[in-house]
Motif scaffolding. Sequence first.
Motif, PDB file in Angstrom:
ATOM      1  N   LYS A 210       0.826  -1.205   0.000  1.00 13.06           N
ATOM      2  CA  LYS A 210       0.000   0.000   0.000  1.00 13.06           C
ATOM      3  C   LYS A 210       0.857   1.251   0.000  1.00 13.06           C
ATOM      4  O   LYS A 210       0.597   2.211  -0.762  1.00 13.06           O
ATOM      5  CB  LYS A 210      -0.922  -0.017   1.215  1.00 13.06           C
ATOM      6  CG  LYS A 210      -1.862   1.181   1.289  1.00 13.06           C
ATOM      7  CD  LYS A 210      -2.781   1.073   2.501  1.00 13.06           C
ATOM      8  CE  LYS A 210      -3.713   2.286   2.595  1.00 13.06           C
ATOM      9  NZ  LYS A 210      -4.606   2.194   3.777  1.00 13.06           N
ATOM     10  N   ASP A 211       1.895   1.283   0.835  1.00  7.20           N
ATOM     11  CA  ASP A 211       2.749   2.464   0.933  1.00  7.20           C
ATOM     12  C   ASP A 211       3.519   2.718  -0.361  1.00  7.20           C
ATOM     13  O   ASP A 211       3.747   3.866  -0.746  1.00  7.20           O
ATOM     14  CB  ASP A 211       3.732   2.314   2.096  1.00  7.20           C
ATOM     15  CG  ASP A 211       3.023   2.342   3.450  1.00  7.20           C
ATOM     16  OD1 ASP A 211       1.889   2.836   3.495  1.00  7.20           O
ATOM     17  OD2 ASP A 211       3.609   1.849   4.436  1.00  7.20           O
ATOM     18  N   SER A 212       3.932   1.631  -1.027  1.00  7.82           N
ATOM     19  CA  SER A 212       4.736   1.780  -2.249  1.00  7.82           C
ATOM     20  C   SER A 212       3.891   1.802  -3.519  1.00  7.82           C
ATOM     21  O   SER A 212       4.417   1.965  -4.612  1.00  7.82           O
ATOM     22  CB  SER A 212       5.756   0.642  -2.340  1.00  7.82           C
ATOM     23  OG  SER A 212       5.083  -0.605  -2.450  1.00  7.82           O
ATOM     24  N   LYS A 213       2.576   1.592  -3.346  1.00  5.05           N
ATOM     25  CA  LYS A 213       1.647   1.566  -4.489  1.00  5.05           C
ATOM     26  C   LYS A 213       2.070   0.544  -5.541  1.00  5.05           C
ATOM     27  O   LYS A 213       2.060   0.792  -6.747  1.00  5.05           O
ATOM     28  CB  LYS A 213       1.518   2.962  -5.109  1.00  5.05           C
ATOM     29  CG  LYS A 213       0.967   3.994  -4.148  1.00  5.05           C
ATOM     30  CD  LYS A 213       0.854   5.369  -4.791  1.00  5.05           C
ATOM     31  CE  LYS A 213       0.302   6.389  -3.790  1.00  5.05           C
ATOM     32  NZ  LYS A 213       0.180   7.748  -4.391  1.00  5.05           N
TER      33      LYS A 213
END
Length: 226
Positions: A210-213
């Motif tokens: 999620k953080d790195s997409k």
Amino acid sequence: MNPRSGDRVIEIGCVELVNRKLTGNNFHRYINPERDSEEGALAVHGLTTEFLSDKPKFAQIIDELRDYLSGAEIIIHNAPFDVAFLNAEFALLDLPDFTKHVGPIVDTLVQAKELHPGKKNSLDALCSRYGISNAHRKLHGALLDAELLADVFLAMSRGQNSLTMEMQVENEDSANQDQSFDAPLPDVIVLCASDADLDAHNALLSGLDKDSKGKTVWRMQTENPV
């Protein structure tokens, strides 16, 4: 500091490791040695005669100590020193040697000398070598020493101390030299992740995704193995 000259045990500290993890099930007792603290030893441990005077005698803690250690594998740094004192205390109570009440004894000093020949292998030296903080260790305390030793033992026995494999070659020809090892290799201990461990791992990866997409390298590798 020798049990043959009448010196006695004044403190016992143990920590428990199960599956290479500290359980928090510690054992710690101060003991009245029924004699004055010897001046040389006092400089090492700092436990005065006055402090120990109201503590239980060894005979009063022997049963709970045996219950705690019964059949366990025991890890000690410089085991002959500690075991000699414990054997002497057991003998004063007309009991078999300490070694008869426990499982095998591992001496981390012997292990350290095999891993690091010719180097200092005191507990302080090993803490420094393996990056284990002992800044809070001003005097020898049994429980603190046991906690530090647990960290040292895990570091020495994990087989790899960093994420990279570094090979030191003494000379260019050494790679071509035949090497033979007569001693049998020890059994490899395999600890499988529990369902809870796997769930926690997947949750961590999902957070990274999620953080790195995108997808983490870990998941890309497992989906497209080489």
